[in-house]
Motif scaffolding. Structure first.
Motif, short mmCIF file in Angstrom:
data_model
loop_
_atom_site.label_atom_id
_atom_site.label_comp_id
_atom_site.label_asym_id
_atom_site.label_seq_id
_atom_site.Cartn_x
_atom_site.Cartn_y
_atom_site.Cartn_z
N SER A 57 -59.58 -4.22 -119.38
CA SER A 57 -58.85 -5.54 -119.40
C SER A 57 -59.03 -6.31 -118.21
N LYS A 58 -59.76 -6.03 -117.33
CA LYS A 58 -59.89 -6.84 -116.12
C LYS A 58 -58.77 -7.13 -115.41
N VAL A 59 -57.74 -6.32 -115.13
CA VAL A 59 -56.51 -6.65 -114.80
C VAL A 59 -56.27 -5.90 -113.32
N GLU A 60 -57.47 -5.55 -112.76
CA GLU A 60 -57.08 -4.74 -111.43
C GLU A 60 -56.39 -5.41 -110.40
N LYS A 61 -56.84 -6.80 -110.38
CA LYS A 61 -55.99 -7.63 -109.32
C LYS A 61 -54.56 -7.81 -109.57
N GLN A 62 -54.40 -8.02 -110.91
CA GLN A 62 -52.92 -8.08 -111.11
C GLN A 62 -52.05 -6.83 -110.93
N PRO A 144 -36.59 -10.30 -122.70
CA PRO A 144 -35.91 -8.96 -123.06
C PRO A 144 -36.84 -7.81 -122.72
N GLU A 145 -38.01 -7.86 -123.20
CA GLU A 145 -38.75 -6.62 -123.13
C GLU A 145 -39.15 -6.14 -121.71
N ASN A 146 -39.06 -6.97 -120.67
CA ASN A 146 -39.29 -6.55 -119.37
C ASN A 146 -37.99 -6.10 -118.65
N LEU A 147 -36.98 -6.06 -119.39
CA LEU A 147 -35.56 -5.76 -118.67
C LEU A 147 -35.25 -4.34 -119.06
N LEU A 148 -34.49 -3.75 -118.25
CA LEU A 148 -33.94 -2.29 -118.35
C LEU A 148 -32.81 -2.23 -118.21
N LEU A 149 -32.13 -1.22 -118.38
CA LEU A 149 -30.38 -0.98 -118.22
C LEU A 149 -30.31 0.22 -117.39
N GLY A 150 -29.56 0.12 -116.20
CA GLY A 150 -29.07 1.24 -115.36
C GLY A 150 -28.07 1.95 -116.03
N ILE A 151 -27.59 3.03 -115.41
CA ILE A 151 -26.58 4.13 -115.97
C ILE A 151 -25.29 3.23 -116.35
N ASN A 152 -25.05 2.28 -115.33
CA ASN A 152 -23.74 1.59 -115.65
C ASN A 152 -23.96 0.31 -116.43
N GLY A 153 -24.91 0.39 -117.07
CA GLY A 153 -25.50 -0.87 -117.88
C GLY A 153 -25.76 -2.03 -117.15
N GLU A 154 -26.08 -2.01 -115.68
CA GLU A 154 -26.57 -3.25 -115.04
C GLU A 154 -27.97 -3.31 -115.32
N LEU A 155 -28.39 -4.61 -115.17
CA LEU A 155 -29.68 -5.05 -115.73
C LEU A 155 -30.68 -4.80 -114.56
N LYS A 156 -31.70 -4.64 -115.03
CA LYS A 156 -33.07 -4.46 -113.90
C LYS A 156 -34.21 -5.03 -114.46
N ILE A 157 -34.77 -5.73 -113.57
CA ILE A 157 -36.01 -6.37 -114.15
C ILE A 157 -37.19 -5.24 -113.69
N GLY A 158 -37.79 -5.02 -114.71
CA GLY A 158 -38.54 -3.57 -114.70
C GLY A 158 -40.12 -3.93 -114.70
N ASP A 159 -40.65 -5.31 -114.82
CA ASP A 159 -42.02 -5.30 -114.91
C ASP A 159 -42.54 -6.64 -114.16
N PHE A 160 -43.30 -6.47 -113.10
CA PHE A 160 -43.82 -7.64 -112.58
C PHE A 160 -45.29 -7.90 -112.60
N GLY A 161 -45.74 -7.70 -113.85
CA GLY A 161 -47.07 -7.68 -114.19
C GLY A 161 -47.70 -9.45 -114.25
N TRP A 162 -46.89 -10.32 -114.27
CA TRP A 162 -47.19 -11.60 -114.41
C TRP A 162 -46.71 -12.39 -112.99
N SER A 163 -46.15 -11.72 -112.09
CA SER A 163 -45.37 -12.43 -110.93
C SER A 163 -46.54 -12.61 -109.68
N VAL A 164 -46.15 -13.83 -109.13
CA VAL A 164 -47.36 -14.15 -108.11
C VAL A 164 -46.34 -15.01 -107.05
N HIS A 165 -47.29 -15.01 -105.78
CA HIS A 165 -46.43 -15.81 -104.83
C HIS A 165 -46.62 -17.39 -105.04
#
Ligand code: 6Q4
Length: 285
Positions: A57-62, A144-165
């Motif tokens: 998928s040529k996503v090594e850099k990503q 929504p697909e990139n968000l997870l929930l901690g044990i107390n229902g707190e929200l966690k951003i779980g994926d940084f595949g498209w993030s950049v500086h």
């Protein structure tokens, strides 16, 4: 934690873990709940990425950028990446285990969230985005697909595949849904961290309504047009929407990035303040 004290890429291997149950399928491989064999025993989520698939998928850099970015982040609403290691076929990411799983599955199970629950998620997202932007990281893929929930229902951003500086200028063709992209990205123009303000508006709308504001299930082109025109409608056929909710969404879904409500103002918005737990203490409030 001692999980991250050992140098992540030199000493860890599969032999350090007792395998637990599979948690599901990630983009490039399965995710397992595992536990370190050595005391103190840590539960982590082990995400496997197949090197062959990454190369195809040529996503090594990503992937490299995703690891480099996520490893340096420390925030309660950002999923920790403790470290990584690899064998001849796979890369293994040692990630924080989110006890209550995938947010999008809850959203599709319930159809939509109450305004109270949505407001608390949006506040946590705004906190996380203020932190990311403070480190000049634009997420660019808030949904929504990139968000997870901690044990107390707190929200966690779980994926940084498209993030950049910041500032970024996407070169790769966008895959997946357009729904969350702002006008400047669907038009391929220069974009900055204000793309995450727009996406937060889309997310807020989807939490409460159960579908994103510019969706057109039958035509990607029409979604594109509705985004570019900011064709925002609030339907109240089967639910009543509060004026504060509509006000906040309208102030985030502005065509001009400079006019979008700053995240610090989101945290003070009536729709966020009115549902804030009474006992909640906010530093710098
Ligand atoms: C953000 C990213 C895009 N998403 C992902 O990576 C996904 C891809 C697959 C799983 C998830 N990745 C993670 N998941 C967890 N926790 C978790 C997941 C699922 C359940 C759950 O509901 N079941 C097992 C249920 C239990 C009930 N049965 C019926 C169905 C499965 C419970 C806890 N922690 C960390 C991760 C991470 F991110 F670190 F890998």
């Amino acid at each position: 934690s001692s999980v991250s004290r050992k140098h992540p890429t030199r000493e860890w291997s599969l032999h350090d873990f007792d395998m637990g149950r599979p948690l599901g399928k990630g983009k490039f491989g399965r995710v397992y709940m595992v536990r370190t064999k050595s005391e103190p025993r840590y539960i982590v989520a082990l995400k496997t990425l197949y090197k062959s698939e990454i190369v195809q998928s040529k996503v090594e850099k990503q992937i490299r950028r995703e690891i480099e970015i996520q490893q340096n982040l420390r925030h309660p609403n950002v999923l920790r990446l403790y470290g990584y290691f690899h064998d001849e076929k796979r890369i293994f990411l040692m990630l924080e285990f989110a006890g209550k799983g995938e947010l999008y599955k809850q959203l599709s199970k319930y159809g939509r969230f109450s305004e109270r629950r949505s407001s608390r998620y949006v506040e946590q997202m705004a906190d996380a985005l203020i932190y990311l932007h403070g480190k000049h990281v634009i997420h660019r893929d808030i949904k929504p697909e990139n968000l997870l929930l901690g044990i107390n229902g707190e929200l966690k951003i779980g994926d940084f595949g498209w993030s950049v500086h910041a500032p970024g200028n996407r070169r790769k063709t966008l895959c997946g849904t357009l729904d969350y992209l702002p006008p400047e990205m669907v038009e391929g123009r220069e974009h900055n961290e204000k793309v995450d303000y727009w996406a937060l508006g889309v997310l807020t709308y989807e939490f409460v309504n159960g579908f994103p504001p510019f969706e057109d299930r039958n035509s990607v082109n029409n979604t594109y047009r509705r985004i570019a025109r900011v064709d925002l409608k609030f339907e109240e056929k089967d639910i009543r929407l509060s004026e504060e909710f509509k006000d906040l969404v309208t102030k985030l879904l502005r065509y001009d990035p400079q006019k979008r409500l700053p995240l610090t103002e989101v945290l003070k918005h009536p729709w966020i303040v009115k549902y804030r737990p009474k006992d909640a203490v906010r530093e710098g409030a």
